[in-house]
Design a protein around this motif. Structure first.
Motif, PDB file in Angstrom:
ATOM      1  N   PRO A 171       0.818  -1.387   0.032  1.00 27.81           N
ATOM      2  CA  PRO A 171      -0.040  -0.016  -0.120  1.00 27.81           C
ATOM      3  C   PRO A 171       0.715   1.157   0.012  1.00 27.81           C
ATOM      4  O   PRO A 171       1.975   1.421   0.876  1.00 27.81           O
ATOM      5  CB  PRO A 171      -0.810  -0.108   1.397  1.00 27.81           C
ATOM      6  N   GLY A 172       0.470   2.146  -0.958  1.00 27.72           N
ATOM      7  CA  GLY A 172       1.213   3.570  -0.973  1.00 27.72           C
ATOM      8  C   GLY A 172       2.663   3.629  -1.605  1.00 27.72           C
ATOM      9  O   GLY A 172       2.968   4.554  -1.413  1.00 27.72           O
ATOM     10  N   THR A 173       2.739   2.335  -2.085  1.00 25.82           N
ATOM     11  CA  THR A 173       4.243   2.401  -2.742  1.00 25.82           C
ATOM     12  C   THR A 173       4.298   2.702  -4.186  1.00 25.82           C
ATOM     13  O   THR A 173       5.397   2.731  -4.846  1.00 25.82           O
ATOM     14  CB  THR A 173       5.072   1.246  -2.270  1.00 25.82           C
ATOM     15  N   ALA A 174       3.166   2.691  -5.037  1.00 24.98           N
ATOM     16  CA  ALA A 174       3.306   2.770  -6.342  1.00 24.98           C
ATOM     17  C   ALA A 174       4.047   1.859  -6.959  1.00 24.98           C
ATOM     18  O   ALA A 174       4.883   2.095  -8.113  1.00 24.98           O
ATOM     19  CB  ALA A 174       3.547   4.359  -6.741  1.00 24.98           C
ATOM     20  N   GLY A 175       4.137   0.722  -6.457  1.00 27.61           N
ATOM     21  CA  GLY A 175       4.645  -0.365  -7.217  1.00 27.61           C
ATOM     22  C   GLY A 175       6.149  -0.476  -6.805  1.00 27.61           C
ATOM     23  O   GLY A 175       6.853  -1.355  -7.403  1.00 27.61           O
ATOM     24  N   ALA A 176       6.761   0.516  -6.150  1.00 28.34           N
ATOM     25  CA  ALA A 176       8.013   0.429  -5.793  1.00 28.34           C
ATOM     26  C   ALA A 176       8.607  -0.888  -4.680  1.00 28.34           C
ATOM     27  O   ALA A 176       9.675  -1.236  -4.736  1.00 28.34           O
ATOM     28  CB  ALA A 176       8.661   1.737  -5.048  1.00 28.34           C
ATOM     29  N   TRP A 177       7.649  -1.286  -4.219  1.00 29.22           N
ATOM     30  CA  TRP A 177       7.700  -2.508  -3.160  1.00 29.22           C
ATOM     31  C   TRP A 177       6.351  -3.416  -3.588  1.00 29.22           C
ATOM     32  O   TRP A 177       5.588  -2.763  -3.419  1.00 29.22           O
ATOM     33  CB  TRP A 177       7.851  -1.693  -1.833  1.00 29.22           C
ATOM     34  N   SER A 178       6.819  -4.468  -3.744  1.00 32.68           N
ATOM     35  CA  SER A 178       5.612  -5.582  -4.269  1.00 32.68           C
ATOM     36  C   SER A 178       5.960  -6.826  -3.467  1.00 32.68           C
ATOM     37  O   SER A 178       7.314  -7.129  -3.293  1.00 32.68           O
ATOM     38  CB  SER A 178       5.257  -5.490  -5.363  1.00 32.68           C
ATOM     39  N   THR A 179       5.151  -7.704  -3.345  1.00 35.13           N
ATOM     40  CA  THR A 179       5.116  -9.050  -2.850  1.00 35.13           C
ATOM     41  C   THR A 179       4.617 -10.029  -3.513  1.00 35.13           C
ATOM     42  O   THR A 179       3.341  -9.682  -3.920  1.00 35.13           O
ATOM     43  CB  THR A 179       4.783  -9.053  -1.210  1.00 35.13           C
ATOM     44  N   THR A 180       5.381 -11.123  -4.025  1.00 39.02           N
ATOM     45  CA  THR A 180       4.561 -12.147  -4.649  1.00 39.02           C
ATOM     46  C   THR A 180       4.203 -13.301  -3.595  1.00 39.02           C
ATOM     47  O   THR A 180       5.438 -13.892  -2.949  1.00 39.02           O
ATOM     48  CB  THR A 180       5.752 -12.766  -5.760  1.00 39.02           C
ATOM     49  N   ARG A 181       3.099 -13.341  -3.424  1.00 36.90           N
ATOM     50  CA  ARG A 181       2.531 -14.566  -2.320  1.00 36.90           C
ATOM     51  C   ARG A 181       2.086 -15.732  -2.937  1.00 36.90           C
ATOM     52  O   ARG A 181       1.140 -15.791  -4.082  1.00 36.90           O
ATOM     53  CB  ARG A 181       1.609 -13.920  -1.496  1.00 36.90           C
ATOM     54  N   PHE A 182       2.671 -16.675  -2.634  1.00 33.58           N
ATOM     55  CA  PHE A 182       2.201 -18.257  -3.122  1.00 33.58           C
ATOM     56  C   PHE A 182       1.334 -18.745  -2.478  1.00 33.58           C
ATOM     57  O   PHE A 182       0.491 -19.824  -2.874  1.00 33.58           O
ATOM     58  CB  PHE A 182       3.450 -19.132  -3.204  1.00 33.58           C
ATOM     59  N   VAL A 183       0.710 -18.193  -1.150  1.00 34.64           N
ATOM     60  CA  VAL A 183      -0.179 -18.805  -0.245  1.00 34.64           C
ATOM     61  C   VAL A 183      -1.092 -17.470   0.159  1.00 34.64           C
ATOM     62  O   VAL A 183      -0.647 -16.590   0.538  1.00 34.64           O
ATOM     63  CB  VAL A 183       0.376 -19.476   1.041  1.00 34.64           C
ATOM     64  N   ASP A 184      -2.439 -17.548   0.303  1.00 33.37           N
ATOM     65  CA  ASP A 184      -3.448 -16.775   0.667  1.00 33.37           C
ATOM     66  C   ASP A 184      -3.098 -16.560   2.252  1.00 33.37           C
ATOM     67  O   ASP A 184      -3.152 -17.448   2.982  1.00 33.37           O
ATOM     68  CB  ASP A 184      -4.825 -17.420   0.486  1.00 33.37           C
ATOM     69  N   ILE A 185      -2.835 -15.280   2.546  1.00 34.70           N
ATOM     70  CA  ILE A 185      -2.510 -14.776   4.171  1.00 34.70           C
ATOM     71  C   ILE A 185      -3.735 -15.124   4.754  1.00 34.70           C
ATOM     72  O   ILE A 185      -3.524 -15.389   6.229  1.00 34.70           O
ATOM     73  CB  ILE A 185      -2.091 -13.402   4.023  1.00 34.70           C
ATOM     74  N   ALA A 186      -5.087 -15.299   4.417  1.00 40.32           N
ATOM     75  CA  ALA A 186      -6.239 -15.839   5.100  1.00 40.32           C
ATOM     76  C   ALA A 186      -6.236 -17.232   5.215  1.00 40.32           C
ATOM     77  O   ALA A 186      -7.071 -17.751   6.096  1.00 40.32           O
ATOM     78  CB  ALA A 186      -7.265 -15.164   4.627  1.00 40.32           C
ATOM     79  N   ASP A 187      -5.375 -18.251   4.817  1.00 37.97           N
ATOM     80  CA  ASP A 187      -5.476 -19.454   4.985  1.00 37.97           C
ATOM     81  C   ASP A 187      -4.523 -19.920   6.176  1.00 37.97           C
ATOM     82  O   ASP A 187      -3.403 -20.167   5.936  1.00 37.97           O
ATOM     83  CB  ASP A 187      -4.888 -20.243   3.547  1.00 37.97           C
ATOM     84  N   LEU A 188      -5.169 -20.140   7.266  1.00 36.87           N
ATOM     85  CA  LEU A 188      -4.669 -20.659   8.565  1.00 36.87           C
ATOM     86  C   LEU A 188      -4.196 -21.981   8.562  1.00 36.87           C
ATOM     87  O   LEU A 188      -3.518 -22.071   9.608  1.00 36.87           O
ATOM     88  CB  LEU A 188      -5.613 -20.127   9.494  1.00 36.87           C
ATOM     89  N   ARG A 189      -4.481 -22.712   7.501  1.00 35.23           N
ATOM     90  CA  ARG A 189      -4.078 -24.057   7.552  1.00 35.23           C
ATOM     91  C   ARG A 189      -2.391 -23.907   7.165  1.00 35.23           C
ATOM     92  O   ARG A 189      -1.671 -24.682   7.793  1.00 35.23           O
ATOM     93  CB  ARG A 189      -4.310 -24.726   6.564  1.00 35.23           C
ATOM     94  N   HIS A 190      -1.958 -22.687   6.819  1.00 33.55           N
ATOM     95  CA  HIS A 190      -0.459 -22.699   6.474  1.00 33.55           C
ATOM     96  C   HIS A 190       0.196 -21.757   7.689  1.00 33.55           C
ATOM     97  O   HIS A 190      -0.026 -20.971   8.350  1.00 33.55           O
ATOM     98  CB  HIS A 190      -0.151 -21.888   5.353  1.00 33.55           C
ATOM     99  N   ASP A 191       1.418 -22.537   8.040  1.00 24.24           N
ATOM    100  CA  ASP A 191       2.171 -21.831   9.415  1.00 24.24           C
ATOM    101  C   ASP A 191       3.378 -21.663   8.874  1.00 24.24           C
ATOM    102  O   ASP A 191       4.287 -21.120   9.597  1.00 24.24           O
ATOM    103  CB  ASP A 191       2.209 -23.212  10.647  1.00 24.24           C
ATOM    104  N   MET A 192       3.620 -21.304   7.659  1.00 26.16           N
ATOM    105  CA  MET A 192       4.788 -20.691   7.117  1.00 26.16           C
ATOM    106  C   MET A 192       4.501 -19.986   5.844  1.00 26.16           C
ATOM    107  O   MET A 192       3.539 -20.384   5.007  1.00 26.16           O
ATOM    108  CB  MET A 192       6.280 -21.376   6.948  1.00 26.16           C
ATOM    109  N   HIS A 193       5.121 -19.001   5.281  1.00 24.57           N
ATOM    110  CA  HIS A 193       5.072 -18.232   4.216  1.00 24.57           C
ATOM    111  C   HIS A 193       6.574 -18.335   3.424  1.00 24.57           C
ATOM    112  O   HIS A 193       7.460 -17.896   4.234  1.00 24.57           O
ATOM    113  CB  HIS A 193       4.377 -16.958   4.164  1.00 24.57           C
TER     114      HIS A 193
END
Length: 275
Positions: A171-193
């Motif tokens: 948010p608020g970075t105009a693309g200067a900082w981005s993250t490629t997420r391979f797992v949905d952060i709302a999926d609590l089954r995962h205990d590591m990202h």
């Protein structure tokens, strides 16, 4: 600007005798820096059950060091591989390929991997890995003891590619900082990202993050300057950083191209109160 996707690949060898001994290697109570040239022939490790394989151990559970994960850079020669790569039935893993085309067989299905391929392997997965090509393959292998929770299923295995996952602008970075997420952060089954973080030239984390997640950061591309606890350290492609929980961190991209790293963190579980 559009950049080609590139990943640093360790090549082993040894620094020449006329190289300076002074380096950026650091090991402190809050963080560690393992520079790229540390991944030499004499620091390689080997595992039983594999052929044509060597690896560099970047992190392992150790008092005063990494507590929640291990991370290897694995090199598999042509014809090499394993039919029984994981000895711990409670371990989950992420594989991220940076060179070559190894073949992952997962629950009976074959996946021809390539640079940018990402595989999540839950505990108890039946998998093998072989290099059937004429090119040496290289990949990151991140392992963690999976923390089961009553009422939550173990997440399923999956295989994807970075090229097929859209990065999310912070948010608020105009693309200067981005993250490629391979797992949905709302999926609590995962205990590591395990994500990929990208900074365009001049992009930054503009405040010292101080939080509970332990981190492992491997620089895939470019260079930057990283705040680790109270020290600013210059890092570049091939360097690895370990950050203890609550270690203050910030950074800015310091080169003409992108600054990118593979990021591990533990998430979504209670803080343990006993050992």
């Amino acid at each position: 600007m559009t950049y080609p996707t590139t990943y640093h690949v360790p090549r082993g060898g040894l620094p020449p005798q006329n190289a300076l001994t002074t380096d950026r290697a650091r090991f402190t109570e809050a963080y560690a820096v393992i520079p790229a040239r540390t991944l030499s022939d004499i620091t390689a490790s080997f595992l039983p059950g594999w052929t044509g394989m060597r690896m560099w151990v970047l992190a392992r559970p150790l008092s005063g060091f990494a507590e929640t994960f291990s991370q290897y850079v694995v090199e598999v020669a042509p014809g090499g591989g394993s039919d029984a790569p994981e000895a711990d039935p409670g371990a989950e893993a992420v594989l991220f390929v940076v060179a070559g085309t190894p073949v992952l067989t997962l629950d009976g299905a074959e996946h021809r991997l390539e640079p940018g391929s990402y595989a999540f392997l839950p505990p108890g997965s039946r998998w093998t890995l072989h290099n059937r090509s004429d090119e040496t393959a290289a990949l990151h292998w991140i392992r963690k003891a999976y923390e089961r929770v009553a009422g939550l299923d173990v997440p399923p295995a999956f295989v994807t590619r970075e090229q097929d996952v859209a990065p999310i602008e912070m948010p608020g970075t105009a693309g200067a900082w981005s993250t490629t997420r391979f797992v949905d952060i709302a999926d609590l089954r995962h205990d590591m990202h395990v994500n990929i973080v990208t900074f365009e030239p001049g992009g930054s984390i503009p405040f010292p993050e101080t939080h509970v997640m332990e981190h492992g950061l491997y620089v895939l591309e470019g260079k930057g300057v990283y705040l680790l606890n109270r020290d600013w350290v210059e890092v570049e492609a091939g360097d690895f950083m370990w950050l203890r929980a609550f270690c203050p961190q910030a950074c800015y991209a310091g080169g003409p191209g992108r600054f990118r790293y593979l990021l591990y963190k533990d998430v979504n579980r209670h803080a343990g109160l006993s050992t």
